[in-house]
Structure formats: C-alpha cells, structure tokens
Design an enzyme around this catalytic site. Structure first.
Site, mmCIF file in Angstrom:
data_model
loop_
_atom_site.group_PDB
_atom_site.id
_atom_site.type_symbol
_atom_site.label_atom_id
_atom_site.label_comp_id
_atom_site.label_asym_id
_atom_site.label_seq_id
_atom_site.Cartn_x
_atom_site.Cartn_y
_atom_site.Cartn_z
ATOM 1 N N HIS A 238 40.414 39.952 80.898
ATOM 2 C CA HIS A 238 41.097 39.121 79.899
ATOM 3 C C HIS A 238 41.294 37.741 80.511
ATOM 4 C CE1 HIS A 238 43.783 38.334 76.432
ATOM 5 N NE2 HIS A 238 44.349 37.481 77.286
ATOM 6 N N CYS A 239 40.673 36.743 79.918
ATOM 7 C CA CYS A 239 40.725 35.385 80.457
ATOM 8 C C CYS A 239 41.853 34.610 79.784
ATOM 9 C CB CYS A 239 39.386 34.670 80.240
ATOM 10 S SG CYS A 239 39.345 32.996 80.906
ATOM 11 N N VAL A 240 42.812 34.148 80.592
ATOM 12 C CA VAL A 240 43.937 33.399 80.032
ATOM 13 C C VAL A 240 43.508 32.011 79.573
ATOM 14 C CG1 VAL A 240 45.641 34.657 81.399
ATOM 15 C CG2 VAL A 240 44.597 32.585 82.342
#
Length: 405
Positions: free
Chosen positions: A258-260
């Site tokens: 999950h890329c912020v």
C-alpha cells in the site's frame, strides 16, 4: 441545504455560523483543564473529530467538508522553503527536519492503520510549487532554452498521466454480496477447516505489511493443483499472491504494498503504471535539478554545485532556487531508493509483501546486501520475470498464470 448548511457526523443539520461555538467536547475539556483534572479516554480524539467535521467551505449543494490532511502541505511547504532561503543555517535546519517530520507522520498513521491524503497532497503540491519556482525564478535568467522548458513540462505531464493511471483499480477482488454463500464451500472440508485452525502458523489476527493474517494457505494437494487463500475479512477465496490490505479493507490481486504517496494499493492492475510514474518522476526531477544548478551555479558540474555553490545566497531568488533544488534532491533520493527496490523485486519476481513475509518467517534469501529478498517461489529467471511483469493485467484474472502452481 443552502450553500452554508451541512449535515454533521451526528446526522444533525448545522450551519457554518455555528462552527466556532456549541462544542460540547471542547467545553468539557476546558472545564477539566481549569479544574486540573485529567481528560477522559478518547476526549482529544473526539475534539479532533468534531473540528475536522466542522472544517467546511460553502458550496452550491451545501457546505463541503475539507480533509484536514490536505491543509498542512499547502500552508507549511512554501513557508518553510522561504524561511530556508533566508540563510544557510536556516536552510540546513529546515531541510533536515522536514524528512524527520514526514517519517514521524508516516509512522503515526501507519501504526493507527489510517488512510491519509497528506502524502499525496504533499507530493502533488511539491511538484506544482517546484515547477512554479522554476518558471518564476530560473527561466527569467535567460539561461534555459524554450525547448528545455517544453521537455521538462512534457515530462511532468507524462508523470501525472502515469500517476492518474496508478490511482485506478489496483486489482481488487470482488466482495461477495450479502446473499451469496462463502466461496470456499466447494473446496475440500479439510482445507476449509485448516483455513481457520492456523495451518503453517498463518491464522493469526495480527497484520503484517498491510495484510490481515486471519487466513491460511490451503493444502498443496488441492484438486486441480490450485493454491489459494481464504480471507476471513472479505469472506472469499483469493488466488495465489493476492493479499488483504488493512488500510483499504480489500483483497488485491498480486498485492505488492500500500503506497501512501498515491493513497492506494499497488497490485496487478496498476503496478506497471506505478513503475512508469516513478521513472518519469526521476527523469523529470533530475533534469529540472540540472537545469537549475546550471543557471544558479554556472561553471560547475551539477554534483559539485549541489555541495559547493558560493553565489547561491547572494540574492534571495538564487537562494530560493538553490533551496528548492536541495528539497528536490532529498525527495528524488527517497523515490530513487523506492524505484531501485521495485526494479530488483521485479527482476526476482517477488512482491514487497512476499519479501516482508519471507523475512518474518525466515524463508527467503538476502541478496545484493539485503536490498532484495528472493523467495525462490516464482523466480523463473531475469527475462521471464520481466516478461511476466510486462504482461500483468493483459489477460483475464481467472486465467492468471500465478494461480497455477
């Protein structure tokens, strides 16, 4: 609703004129502070939620709520960069503290398992503000040609286009509707029972790398040779390499992480666009840094000028440009590291999620000084691995080669 009215989080109709009064949580908190009493558990969170709910702007169909996480980058970034341009020591202080603050905020939101638009807002506004400074402070000096400005602009547009594609569906698995039976009922009873009894030590309710581990790997001798997981969160059987993201609350095909920075998962459907966006960002950023240093520190190579530029603080325009160059260099170094890890993982056909799980279970091999973790499960050689990556999303999900073991 008129343009200044809205429905609050309690479902009550309210008005913007009442935003600064009638806050029961804040009144009770002030009374306790004056009486030197401790606040009850959750009081600060309730006050913060109330303030966030009342932060709205007038709109045609009623007041629109503003996400609080969008505000700090828009306000603090220009102020801090202008302060850093006043003196060399101020620049050193600001540029050193900014990464620390960003990492602290990432740790805070990651620990609370919260989604935030702070990082996406910071990234997009940084791009826009750096481009604005380049046009306002660097181009008027006359050392940058129009073709170079066009090339930089095209790189920025291509990067935003790839980022827009990366923000789309990463490959979410469809959630069963309420009237549908769980999709594991056609599987062997022993395999289903094993999914709840913790086979291979995976039926743990903790979360690792964005994945809730309330599932189990099914038996390898399952009919038709399929190797799948049962997710207790989404109540579905997911194919191999799929994972559950605890921030999005969905299962994603070939979940990488999950890329912020894009506020979304990176999975089977958007992994290529994610790599493309990172690549365009690196090329555009390095090109912009080079053009700016050639203008501000003439007669020196970009690498030398980055560390030794005597005339950088001779005037405020040069100081601001040089400060923005260092800010871009710090961000580019961080994104370059992310891109390097991604390229290495693709070369060994391993996802970030699989690498972290392999480290936890001590089942992978550390290669290249620990930069990549080779699980050996899907590694078919450099060319085959890249061929598989370039073909992601090109075939229907049910025919994915990774579902077959």
């Amino acid at each position: 609703l008129c343009c200044c009215e809205y429905v609050d989080r309690r479902g009550q109709r309210s008005h913007l004129a009442a935003c600064c009064c009638d806050c029961q949580e804040l009144d009770e908190g002030c009374d306790r502070w004056l009486a030197c009493k401790s606040l009850p558990p959750g009081a600060l969170e309730s006050i913060a939620d109330t303030i966030a709910d009342r932060l709205r702007v007038p709109w045609f169909s009623g007041a629109v709520k503003i996400n609080v996480s969008l505000v700090p980058p828009l306000v603090l970034l220009p102020v801090l960069l202008h302060v850093a341009a006043l003196h060399f020591l101020l620049g050193l202080l600001v540029l050193t503290s900014l990464p620390v603050v960003v990492l602290w905020y990432y740790y805070l939101t990651h620990r609370r398992k919260e989604r935030t638009l702070f990082f996406l807002s910071l990234g997009l506004f940084s791009l826009g503000y750096m481009y604005y400074v380049f046009l306002q402070e660097v181009v008027p000096r006359g050392h940058v040609q129009h073709s170079q400005v066009v090339a930089l602009t095209c790189g920025l547009i291509l990067m935003l286009a790839a980022l827009s594609r990366a923000k789309k569906d990463p490959g979410y698995l469809p959630i069963p509707t309420g009237n549908e039976k769980p999709s594991h009922q056609g599987l062997p009873h022993s395999s289903v029972r094993g999914s709840f009894s913790g086979l291979h030590g995976a039926a743990n309710s903790r979360a690792v790398n964005g994945e809730a581990k309330g599932y189990s790997r099914m038996a390898a001798d399952e009919p038709e040779g399929l190797k799948k997981d049962w997710c207790t969160k989404c109540h579905l059987v997911r194919p191999a390499r799929a994972g559950h993201c605890r921030l999005c609350g969905r299962c994603v095909r070939r979940l990488d992480h999950h890329c912020v920075w894009i506020n979304s998962c990176v999975g089977e459907q958007n992994h290529q666009a994610f790599i493309l966006a990172l690549s365009f960002f690196m090329l555009t950023s390095v090109y912009g840094i080079t053009l700016t240093l050639h203008t501000v520190c003439r007669g020196r190579t970009p690498f030398v000028a980055l560390f030794y530029c005597p005339g950088a603080y001779s005037d405020y325009s040069s100081a601001l440009s040089f400060t923005c160059v260092w800010y871009c260099a710090i961000v580019t170094a961080g994104m370059g590291y992310i891109l390097l890890i991604q390229l290495l993982n693709i070369s060994y056909n391993v996802t970030e999620r699989e690498a972290r799980l392999a480290l936890r279970d001590n089942t992978g091999r550390r290669l290249l000084g620990g930069l990549v973790i080779d699980t050996g499960q899907y590694n078919r050689g450099f060319l085959c691995n890249w061929g598989h990556f370039l073909s992601l999303g090109s075939s229907p999900p049910q025919r994915s080669a990774e579902d077959i073991v």
